[in-house]
Design a protein around this motif. Structure first.
Motif, PDB file in Angstrom:
ATOM      1  N   PHE A  46      -8.441  -3.432 -45.480  1.00  0.00           N
ATOM      2  CA  PHE A  46      -8.429  -3.045 -44.066  1.00  0.00           C
ATOM      3  C   PHE A  46      -7.173  -2.237 -43.763  1.00  0.00           C
ATOM      4  N   GLY A  47      -7.129  -1.667 -42.557  1.00  0.00           N
ATOM      5  CA  GLY A  47      -5.966  -0.895 -42.139  1.00  0.00           C
ATOM      6  C   GLY A  47      -4.732  -1.752 -41.979  1.00  0.00           C
ATOM      7  N   GLU A  48      -3.594  -1.084 -41.893  1.00  0.00           N
ATOM      8  CA  GLU A  48      -2.312  -1.802 -41.838  1.00  0.00           C
ATOM      9  C   GLU A  48      -1.283  -0.940 -41.111  1.00  0.00           C
ATOM     10  N   GLY A  49      -0.429  -1.597 -40.350  1.00  0.00           N
ATOM     11  CA  GLY A  49       0.648  -0.872 -39.685  1.00  0.00           C
ATOM     12  C   GLY A  49       0.933  -1.413 -38.307  1.00  0.00           C
ATOM     13  N   SER A  50       1.658  -0.630 -37.539  1.00  0.00           N
ATOM     14  CA  SER A  50       2.113  -1.044 -36.225  1.00  0.00           C
ATOM     15  C   SER A  50       0.961  -1.102 -35.222  1.00  0.00           C
ATOM     16  N   ALA A  51       0.876  -2.205 -34.488  1.00  0.00           N
ATOM     17  CA  ALA A  51      -0.141  -2.338 -33.446  1.00  0.00           C
ATOM     18  C   ALA A  51       0.143  -1.403 -32.276  1.00  0.00           C
ATOM     19  N   GLY A  52       1.367  -0.929 -32.184  1.00  0.00           N
ATOM     20  CA  GLY A  52       1.734   0.008 -31.121  1.00  0.00           C
ATOM     21  C   GLY A  52       1.867   1.430 -31.618  1.00  0.00           C
ATOM     22  N   ALA A  53       1.191   1.743 -32.717  1.00  0.00           N
ATOM     23  CA  ALA A  53       1.336   3.054 -33.344  1.00  0.00           C
ATOM     24  C   ALA A  53       0.873   4.181 -32.433  1.00  0.00           C
ATOM     25  N   ASP A  54       1.684   5.237 -32.346  1.00  0.00           N
ATOM     26  CA  ASP A  54       1.284   6.448 -31.632  1.00  0.00           C
ATOM     27  C   ASP A  54       0.374   7.312 -32.485  1.00  0.00           C
ATOM     28  N   VAL A  55       0.455   7.138 -33.810  1.00  0.00           N
ATOM     29  CA  VAL A  55      -0.324   7.965 -34.724  1.00  0.00           C
ATOM     30  C   VAL A  55      -1.035   7.084 -35.748  1.00  0.00           C
ATOM     31  N   ARG A  71      -4.258  -3.753 -49.863  1.00  0.00           N
ATOM     32  CA  ARG A  71      -3.503  -3.040 -48.829  1.00  0.00           C
ATOM     33  C   ARG A  71      -3.735  -1.542 -48.983  1.00  0.00           C
ATOM     34  N   PRO A  72      -3.819  -0.797 -47.867  1.00  0.00           N
ATOM     35  CA  PRO A  72      -4.078   0.632 -47.960  1.00  0.00           C
ATOM     36  C   PRO A  72      -2.832   1.438 -48.316  1.00  0.00           C
ATOM     37  N   PHE A  73      -3.029   2.527 -49.025  1.00  0.00           N
ATOM     38  CA  PHE A  73      -1.977   3.503 -49.314  1.00  0.00           C
ATOM     39  C   PHE A  73      -0.747   2.890 -49.994  1.00  0.00           C
ATOM     40  N   VAL A  74      -0.988   2.110 -51.034  1.00  0.00           N
ATOM     41  CA  VAL A  74       0.119   1.542 -51.813  1.00  0.00           C
ATOM     42  C   VAL A  74       0.167   2.110 -53.234  1.00  0.00           C
ATOM     43  N   GLY A  75      -0.827   2.916 -53.594  1.00  0.00           N
ATOM     44  CA  GLY A  75      -0.861   3.527 -54.912  1.00  0.00           C
ATOM     45  C   GLY A  75      -0.085   4.839 -54.931  1.00  0.00           C
ATOM     46  N   PRO A  76      -0.285   5.660 -55.956  1.00  0.00           N
ATOM     47  CA  PRO A  76       0.454   6.919 -56.069  1.00  0.00           C
ATOM     48  C   PRO A  76       0.298   7.837 -54.854  1.00  0.00           C
ATOM     49  N   ALA A  77      -0.917   7.950 -54.317  1.00  0.00           N
ATOM     50  CA  ALA A  77      -1.116   8.793 -53.134  1.00  0.00           C
ATOM     51  C   ALA A  77      -0.373   8.231 -51.925  1.00  0.00           C
ATOM     52  N   GLY A  78      -0.376   6.913 -51.803  1.00  0.00           N
ATOM     53  CA  GLY A  78       0.344   6.283 -50.705  1.00  0.00           C
ATOM     54  C   GLY A  78       1.843   6.472 -50.815  1.00  0.00           C
TER      55      GLY A  78
END
Length: 212
Positions: A46-55, A71-78
């Motif tokens: 699932f997605g991950e990050g700030s609940a108040g994210a502007d972006v 977790r998303p975006f933890v590999g080389p691309a992340g």
């Protein structure tokens, strides 16, 4: 620009909580079987990050490392995305990252699992999750990373090669824009050139955030 329509019986729509929060969405998505990808993936990512994210940054699907760690975006691309965000002056802790498809689609090749592009049925099935994430977060800026995310969220006629960096009208966020997925930079022969172009795209995103 064409918009997509969905039959709730063919998607994860029935699994969306009545009054969703990021927490309840994540819990509900953990058991999603709206398409067949769950059967061969380790878990829902699932997605991950700030609940108040502007972006909010939306990519295609989790990769092998994301599938293992959940977790998303933890590999080389992340990691490349993290580097580009830092160079562009965007605080990684204040953004939200997710994917239009929440399970890793792959095929075995020896001991490795090779990424496969999700088809439209799989994208359609998973679409309610990202719609719900965006509805809860209400970001000012939506950034689609790569063609799959852009066509899923901005219309099937969208072409990143032609419309990269263009502001697009969307009901999903006041400002919507698309750029390449960082995984494409890893495959590029002129990797440093493409990385710097990606950083310039994110610098424009930083300006859009600051203008709010």
């Amino acid at each position: 620009m064409s918009q997509l329509s969905f039959d709730d019986d063919d998607t994860a729509a029935a699994l969306i909580p009545e009054r969703p929060t990021l927490k309840t969405l994540r819990e509900a998505a953990a058991g999603c079987q709206a398409c067949s990808l769950w059967a061969h993936a380790t878990e829902t990512v699932f997605g991950e990050g700030s609940a108040g994210a502007d972006v909010v940054f939306v990519g295609e699907q989790p990769g092998d490392r994301e599938d293992v760690e959940g977790r998303p975006f933890v590999g080389p691309a992340g990691q490349l995305l993290d580097q580009a965000l830092e160079e562009a002056g965007i605080d990684r802790s204040k953004v939200y990252v997710t994917n239009v498809v929440k399970h890793f689609k792959s095929k075995p090749q020896g001991k490795r699992r090779i990424h496969q592009k999700p088809n439209w049925r799989e994208i359609t099935a998973c679409r309610p999750w990202v719609d719900a994430e965006l509805a809860v977060l209400k970001p000012r800026v939506l950034v689609c990373l790569g063609a799959v995310a852009a066509q899923a969220l901005l219309g099937r006629d969208f072409r990143v090669s032609r419309q990269r960096g263009e502001l697009v009208d969307s009901p999903l966020a006041p400002i919507a824009v698309a750029t390449v997925h960082p995984s494409s930079i890893l495959r590029a022969e002129d990797r440093e050139v493409q990385f710097q172009r990606f950083v310039r795209d994110l610098e424009k995103v930083a300006e859009l955030i600051a203008s709010g």
